[in-house]
Design a protein around this motif. Structure first.
Motif, mmCIF file in Angstrom:
data_model
loop_
_atom_site.group_PDB
_atom_site.id
_atom_site.type_symbol
_atom_site.label_atom_id
_atom_site.label_comp_id
_atom_site.label_asym_id
_atom_site.label_seq_id
_atom_site.Cartn_x
_atom_site.Cartn_y
_atom_site.Cartn_z
ATOM 1 N N GLN A 89 118.995 72.117 -0.276
ATOM 2 C CA GLN A 89 119.659 70.996 -0.929
ATOM 3 C C GLN A 89 119.204 69.623 -0.441
ATOM 4 O OE1 GLN A 89 124.028 71.493 -1.508
ATOM 5 N NE2 GLN A 89 123.768 73.369 -0.314
ATOM 6 N N GLY A 90 118.410 69.560 0.626
ATOM 7 C CA GLY A 90 118.030 68.270 1.203
ATOM 8 C C GLY A 90 117.338 67.370 0.184
ATOM 9 N N ARG A 91 117.755 66.114 0.120
ATOM 10 C CA ARG A 91 117.221 65.167 -0.854
ATOM 11 C C ARG A 91 116.296 64.173 -0.181
ATOM 12 N NH1 ARG A 91 123.316 64.230 -2.580
ATOM 13 N NH2 ARG A 91 123.413 64.811 -0.370
ATOM 14 N N GLU A 92 115.497 63.468 -0.999
ATOM 15 C CA GLU A 92 114.503 62.551 -0.462
ATOM 16 C C GLU A 92 115.140 61.472 0.414
ATOM 17 O OE1 GLU A 92 111.159 62.253 -0.437
ATOM 18 O OE2 GLU A 92 111.000 64.249 -1.316
ATOM 19 N N TRP A 93 116.276 60.916 -0.019
ATOM 20 C CA TRP A 93 116.876 59.851 0.778
ATOM 21 C C TRP A 93 117.349 60.371 2.125
ATOM 22 C CZ3 TRP A 93 121.715 60.059 2.754
ATOM 23 C CH2 TRP A 93 122.650 60.901 2.151
ATOM 24 N N GLU A 94 117.649 61.664 2.211
ATOM 25 C CA GLU A 94 118.067 62.222 3.491
ATOM 26 C C GLU A 94 116.886 62.359 4.454
ATOM 27 O OE1 GLU A 94 121.843 65.031 2.921
ATOM 28 O OE2 GLU A 94 120.253 65.494 1.481
ATOM 29 N N ARG A 95 115.714 62.591 3.923
ATOM 30 C CA ARG A 95 114.523 62.571 4.786
ATOM 31 C C ARG A 95 114.392 61.198 5.435
ATOM 32 N NH1 ARG A 95 109.410 63.498 1.702
ATOM 33 N NH2 ARG A 95 108.550 63.475 3.817
ATOM 34 N N TYR A 96 114.572 60.166 4.629
ATOM 35 C CA TYR A 96 114.504 58.794 5.134
ATOM 36 C C TYR A 96 115.556 58.585 6.224
ATOM 37 C CZ TYR A 96 116.020 53.871 4.910
ATOM 38 O OH TYR A 96 116.441 52.610 5.219
ATOM 39 N N ALA A 97 116.787 59.050 5.981
ATOM 40 C CA ALA A 97 117.863 58.857 6.947
ATOM 41 C C ALA A 97 117.598 59.611 8.248
ATOM 42 C CB ALA A 97 119.191 59.307 6.339
ATOM 43 N N TRP A 98 117.023 60.810 8.149
ATOM 44 C CA TRP A 98 116.837 61.654 9.338
ATOM 45 C C TRP A 98 115.654 61.229 10.207
ATOM 46 C CZ3 TRP A 98 119.261 65.729 11.829
ATOM 47 C CH2 TRP A 98 120.484 66.105 11.285
ATOM 48 N N ILE A 99 114.855 60.273 9.747
ATOM 49 C CA ILE A 99 113.769 59.780 10.603
ATOM 50 C C ILE A 99 114.335 59.286 11.930
ATOM 51 C CG2 ILE A 99 112.109 57.896 10.921
ATOM 52 C CD1 ILE A 99 111.447 58.068 7.987
ATOM 53 N N LYS A 100 115.495 58.601 11.867
ATOM 54 C CA LYS A 100 116.053 57.973 13.065
ATOM 55 C C LYS A 100 117.051 58.865 13.802
ATOM 56 C CE LYS A 100 115.441 53.135 11.686
ATOM 57 N NZ LYS A 100 114.540 52.743 12.769
ATOM 58 N N ALA A 101 117.221 60.100 13.352
ATOM 59 C CA ALA A 101 118.203 60.984 13.992
ATOM 60 C C ALA A 101 117.868 61.197 15.468
ATOM 61 C CB ALA A 101 118.241 62.321 13.257
ATOM 62 N N ARG A 102 118.902 61.055 16.312
ATOM 63 C CA ARG A 102 118.691 61.197 17.764
ATOM 64 C C ARG A 102 119.918 61.851 18.383
ATOM 65 N NH1 ARG A 102 120.066 57.834 22.133
ATOM 66 N NH2 ARG A 102 120.808 56.215 20.694
ATOM 67 N N PRO A 103 119.758 62.982 19.095
ATOM 68 C CA PRO A 103 120.910 63.599 19.761
ATOM 69 C C PRO A 103 121.427 62.686 20.877
ATOM 70 C CG PRO A 103 119.058 65.134 19.585
ATOM 71 C CD PRO A 103 118.538 63.779 19.247
ATOM 72 N N LEU A 104 122.743 62.443 20.871
ATOM 73 C CA LEU A 104 123.356 61.595 21.887
ATOM 74 C C LEU A 104 123.903 62.418 23.041
ATOM 75 C CD1 LEU A 104 125.394 59.141 19.606
ATOM 76 C CD2 LEU A 104 122.974 59.066 20.223
ATOM 77 N N CYS A 105 124.347 63.636 22.755
ATOM 78 C CA CYS A 105 124.882 64.504 23.808
ATOM 79 C C CYS A 105 124.824 65.939 23.302
ATOM 80 C CB CYS A 105 126.307 64.110 24.170
ATOM 81 S SG CYS A 105 127.494 64.249 22.814
ATOM 82 N N GLY A 106 124.972 66.854 24.241
ATOM 83 C CA GLY A 106 124.888 68.280 23.901
ATOM 84 C C GLY A 106 123.652 68.889 24.508
ATOM 85 N N ALA A 107 123.825 69.990 25.250
ATOM 86 C CA ALA A 107 122.720 70.583 26.012
ATOM 87 C C ALA A 107 121.579 71.045 25.136
ATOM 88 C CB ALA A 107 123.245 71.750 26.857
ATOM 89 N N ARG A 108 121.872 71.452 23.903
ATOM 90 C CA ARG A 108 120.827 71.987 23.033
ATOM 91 C C ARG A 108 120.311 70.941 22.045
ATOM 92 N NH1 ARG A 108 121.442 77.588 21.832
ATOM 93 N NH2 ARG A 108 119.728 77.266 20.362
ATOM 94 N N GLY A 109 120.592 69.673 22.295
ATOM 95 C CA GLY A 109 120.148 68.629 21.374
ATOM 96 C C GLY A 109 118.653 68.607 21.174
ATOM 97 N N GLY A 110 117.916 68.960 22.215
ATOM 98 C CA GLY A 110 116.459 68.951 22.105
ATOM 99 C C GLY A 110 115.929 69.967 21.120
ATOM 100 N N ASP A 111 116.717 71.041 20.865
ATOM 101 C CA ASP A 111 116.281 72.074 19.919
ATOM 102 C C ASP A 111 116.371 71.601 18.472
ATOM 103 O OD1 ASP A 111 116.051 73.608 22.162
ATOM 104 O OD2 ASP A 111 117.866 74.772 21.814
ATOM 105 N N LEU A 112 117.080 70.505 18.276
ATOM 106 C CA LEU A 112 117.325 70.042 16.912
ATOM 107 C C LEU A 112 116.038 69.615 16.209
ATOM 108 C CD1 LEU A 112 119.779 69.497 15.042
ATOM 109 C CD2 LEU A 112 119.651 67.121 15.787
ATOM 110 N N ALA A 113 115.080 69.105 16.996
ATOM 111 C CA ALA A 113 113.841 68.614 16.383
ATOM 112 C C ALA A 113 113.137 69.708 15.602
ATOM 113 C CB ALA A 113 112.921 68.041 17.460
ATOM 114 N N ALA A 114 113.173 70.932 16.109
ATOM 115 C CA ALA A 114 112.500 72.037 15.424
ATOM 116 C C ALA A 114 113.138 72.326 14.075
ATOM 117 C CB ALA A 114 112.537 73.290 16.294
#
Length: 889
Positions: A220-245
């Motif tokens: 379901q991901g839309r083009e504008w969401e790709r734009y929004a997720w460019i800046k996504a950054r985990p702020l807390c949570g031990a597994r935040g680094g896995d999110l990039a994959a």
């Protein structure tokens, strides 16, 4: 001039004045600490002391926010803080308050329900993702924060009482976290929280597992969401680094994604329509020439290129702009203007928000508000501020239009030719444009239009295809051979028609289509190469890349670094090497066709590029051997033939052998495996194509010999067992890649072999016999002259030089240099071995032959053959020198 004291700046911020009036202790602290900015550690220390548990959490968070805001606003207005400090301080405040609140609230929930765990028993934590300016570490002073809540795996808590599913646990935690930050109390609030960027927005669940998030991106991901997720950054949570994959494949495509321009153009059009509807022209964020347009410029190139250039997968806008200038993607002057405008607009944004701590981006109409805004920006009056603001917004709009302008807003004059290609008028129009075979051109157009591939194109792709064909017709008409250019160009368009991104590139950048027409019109080989590797279309966007001399040292360093970053992904590394090689070949090809490269220089470049590829392949292949007996291999690759003589062409095979110098008992087996892997690495076909075809038959004992030889075994073979033709081949051999020490040992052996005294008559007899054998194997039954194989052609020149080297190097060491046939002919003439004037004629004949051969191959000639009469002088000169050297009548 900026004020410098607290009393001077209070008139510039009603928020700060009210805050100090209501909380005098903040004013006292400001006067003491104004010279020192808040940092993340100081914030953590404050929260540990003042907000350690649930009861103290809300007031503690809000008191920290008041103190951080007060000092940040004061330092900025006093001229003590720059934009970077303000945004970093506000980002740190959000990071620390979110992380601290999440930890305190999670601990309380765990105490009641137990720790959330995966089915395998692994403890789970909430990962809070900062989006937008928070994710990019660019948060402004009175901003809300855009958050998304995710957790790694489903499961349930392990408490003894009422257990919760992980989904329910983290949903409760998310709600509590939002309340802790956004609820307005007597102490105010910390941040307004916006959760609308989560999957399915307000209608979606508050939290999602990694699997749910990945499935959403895929389905379901839309083009504008790709734009929004460019800046996504985990702020807390031990597994935040896995999110990039999970997120990276959705945001950044593997291929160049020029379709992003159309998607972001439409997104911006929606924003502009909303701005116009709500009369928001004075909005410095969303209005024309505002902050959002600068962000769009930066982020569209991240979407286009970030999948192939990992350096562009960064978040801060100014860093992205600087990288785009460094890469030559945006003009440096444009980036300077955008950077200055961005800082000005962001500073102005802060002054607007400092008035009342309100999330506003709109210029004030009230003169009472205009005056402090102007003073806070360093202007004497509001009119002067507006004048500079208008300049910056005009610059931003101009650069935005340069990137996002739709080149197809107006129709094309030749659209009727494409749309009515089955009519007689289409052929007449093609003839009027200068097409020699207009009827055939119109039939080709009609064949495409009526073909199944075109008929089955999705509407969006067909729309782009329809826009490009008339432009191709026009561009082809401007080339020397319109008919061939159109035919080859249509082949390319059909080949890339399943890849919308390539069509989008040519549609968005008409100059790229013009260059395509020039290249494919000049060379059918270039047309085939481009059709086979359409990713190279991107190379056409920067004219400087197609004109600049290659910097091979920098290229090798950068490619080696990129390959290391993808260790141990062998498939990706192989593709990267092919893509990098194809790009460099294409740049050389463009310079070649433009007449900017002499053939000798082109061959030098292609040979050096091949050396780099062999060296990198050998290093990577060794690294991947499981049973290495040493860190660096004592191993070298030796080049023969075209690569050895630095006369490599675009499609030349590589004649190579492998040598080692290593006494370890595992050395022969390990180096044999290494050689096999290198050969596979460079000669295998992957999705990105092939690097080189290889020929390994020049090794000692040919195909029946070992794949690798020790240096000493190679010397012994050459001195005692090699045939004369193998010594002929040695005249053009050189070290290519690997251990330079072994390369020097090889060169010493080569010179030793070449300087062996030989019976001159016997040598000439054997060379003549080999030449006759080759001539018989390549018999030419046509009336034309085969430049390479016929008597009086290139091979005769090569055999002449080889005979001179082998026959006289024992007396003249200068003949052993691997200097190329032209240089060796000149040296032989200087030594009196051949007549000077005749040598010069043969040198010129050799140059002519190579240029003709190269030109014919650029247009896919099966054989390099021409009318014999056109080369009578050259053929006669070579034959005369042959008779002179071999003493033939």
């Amino acid at each position: 001039m900026f004020p410098a004291t607290l009393d001077d700046i209070l008139p510039l911020s009603r928020f700060l004045s009210r805050l100090i009036e209501s909380r005098p202790e903040i004013g006292d602290a400001l006067r003491v600490g104004l010279q020192t900015p808040w940092n993340a550690q100081a914030m953590r220390d404050y929260l540990a002391a003042e907000a350690a548990d649930e009861a103290a959490l809300r007031p503690g968070l809000r008191r920290l926010r008041a103190r951080v805001m007060a000092r940040t606003v004061a330092r900025d207005l006093a001229g003590l803080a720059d934009l970077a400090e303000v945004t970093e301080t506000m980002t740190a405040l959000a990071d620390e308050t979110v992380a601290h609140a999440a930890a305190v609230l999670a601990a309380a929930l765990v105490a009641r329900h137990g720790t959330p765990r995966s089915p395998t028993g692994e403890a789970q934590e909430l990962v809070v993702i900062g989006m937008g300016k928070l994710g990019g570490r660019e948060l402004n002073a009175s901003s809300d924060i855009d958050l998304i809540f995710v957790y790694p795996e489903d499961g349930e808590t392990d408490g003894e009482g009422a257990r919760l599913s992980n989904f329910e646990f983290f949903t409760r935690l998310g709600r509590q976290l939002i309340g802790a930050l956004a609820e307005i109390t007597g102490d105010g609030q910390v941040f307004r929280v916006d959760m609308r960027l989560r999957p399915n927005g307000d209608s979606g669940p508050l939290v999602a597992s990694f699997d749910m998030l990945e499935n959403y991106f895929i389905t379901q991901g839309r083009e504008w969401e790709r734009y929004a997720w460019i800046k996504a950054r985990p702020l807390c949570g031990a597994r935040g680094g896995d999110l990039a994959a999970v997120a990276r494949p959705f945001v950044f495509r593997k291929y160049l994604d020029y379709g992003a321009i159309n998607a972001m153009r439409e997104l911006h059009a929606q924003i502009r329509r909303e701005v116009a509807r709500r009369d928001m022209a004075d909005n410095i964020k969303l209005g024309p020439g505002g902050i959002r347009e600068i962000e769009f410029i930066a982020q569209v190139f991240q979407l286009i290129r970030g999948g192939r250039d990992k350096a562009l997968q960064i978040r801060p806008t100014l860093q992205v702009l600087a990288l785009l200038a460094e890469r030559g993607i945006l003009d440096a002057a444009a980036v300077r203007e955008l950077t200055v405008a961005y800082r000005f607009l962001r500073n102005l944004e802060h002054r607007l928000q400092y008035l009342d701590d309100a999330q506003t981006h709109t210029l004030p109409e009230n003169p009472a508000d205009q005056a402090p805004i102007a003073r806070g920006m360093g202007f004497n009056d509001y009119a002067a501020l507006l004048e500079e603001l208008d300049d910056h917004r005009a610059n931003v709009s101009r650069h935005f239009e340069a990137v996002f302008a739709d080149p197809n807003r107006k129709g094309h004059d030749l659209a009727a030719v494409w749309q009515g290609c089955e009519s007689g008028e289409a052929a007449q129009e093609l003839a009027r444009l200068g097409y020699g075979d207009a009827e055939n051109g119109a039939q080709r157009l009609a064949g495409i239009r009526n073909g199944s591939r075109y008929q089955q194109m999705p509407a969006g792709i067909r729309e782009r295809f329809d826009a490009l064909v008339p432009r191709l017709i026009e561009a082809a008409a401007e080339t020397p051979n319109p008919d061939a250019t159109l035919a080859r160009g249509l082949d390319l368009l059909e080949a890339i028609s399943r890849r919308a991104a390539y069509l989008a590139l040519l549609q968005q950048y008409p100059q790229a289509l013009q260059k395509v027409a020039q290249l494919v019109g000049a060379s059918s080989w270039a047309a085939t190469y481009l059709t086979r590797h359409p990713v190279l279309l991107d190379e056409l966007l920067d004219a400087r890349l197609l004109e600049a001399a290659p910097d091979w040292a920098a290229f090798r360093t950068q490619l080696a670094q990129d390959l290391d970053e993808h260790e141990p992904d062998t498939e990706r590394q192989m593709d990267m090497m092919r893509e990098a090689h194809h790009a460099q070949v294409f740049r050389l090809l463009a310079q070649d066709l433009a007449g900017l490269l002499p053939l000798e220089k082109l061959s030098d470049h292609l040979s050096e590029l091949a050396d780099i590829m062999l060296d990198l392949a050998s290093r990577l292949a060794w690294r991947k051997l499981l049973k290495r007996h040493r860190d660096a291999p004592a191993f070298a690759i030796v080049a023969y033939g075209k690569l050895g003589g630095k006369e490599l062409g675009y499609a030349s095979d590589l004649d190579i052998i492998f040598l080692f110098e290593d006494d370890h008992p595992d050395a022969p087996e390990n180096y044999a495996r290494l050689a096999q892997r290198i050969n596979t690495w460079i000669s295998s076909t992957t999705p990105a194509g092939i690097l080189f075809q290889t020929d390994l038959r020049l090794r000692p004992n040919g195909e029946s010999g070992l794949l690798v030889s020790s240096v000493e075994a190679f010397r012994q073979y050459q001195m005692e067992s090699a045939w004369v033709w193998e010594h002929q081949a040695l005249t053009r051999a050189r070290f290519s890649a690997g251990d330079a020490g072994i390369g020097r040992r090889f060169e010493a052996i080569r010179i030793e072999v070449l300087r062996k005294p030989r019976d001159l008559a016997e040598l000439k007899r054997e060379v003549r016999a080999m030449r006759e054998k080759m001539a018989a194997a390549h018999a030419n039954k046509s009336e034309l002259f085969d430049i390479k194989h016929d008597r009086g052609g290139l091979i005769d020149v090569e055999f002449i030089v080889q005979a001179l080297v082998l026959g006289h190097a024992h007396e003249h060491a200068e003949l052993t240099g691997n200097l190329g046939n032209l240089a060796l002919l000149k040296i032989a003439a200087g030594l009196g071995l051949i007549p000077q004037e005749l040598a010069e004629r043969v040198r010129e004949a050799y140059r002519t032959y190579r240029r003709l051969q190269h030109s014919l191959r650029l247009n896919d000639a099966q054989y390099a053959r021409v009318e014999r009469g056109t080369l009578a002088r050259e053929i006669g000169s070579v034959q005369e020198l042959w008779r002179t050297v071999f003493r033939e009548a």
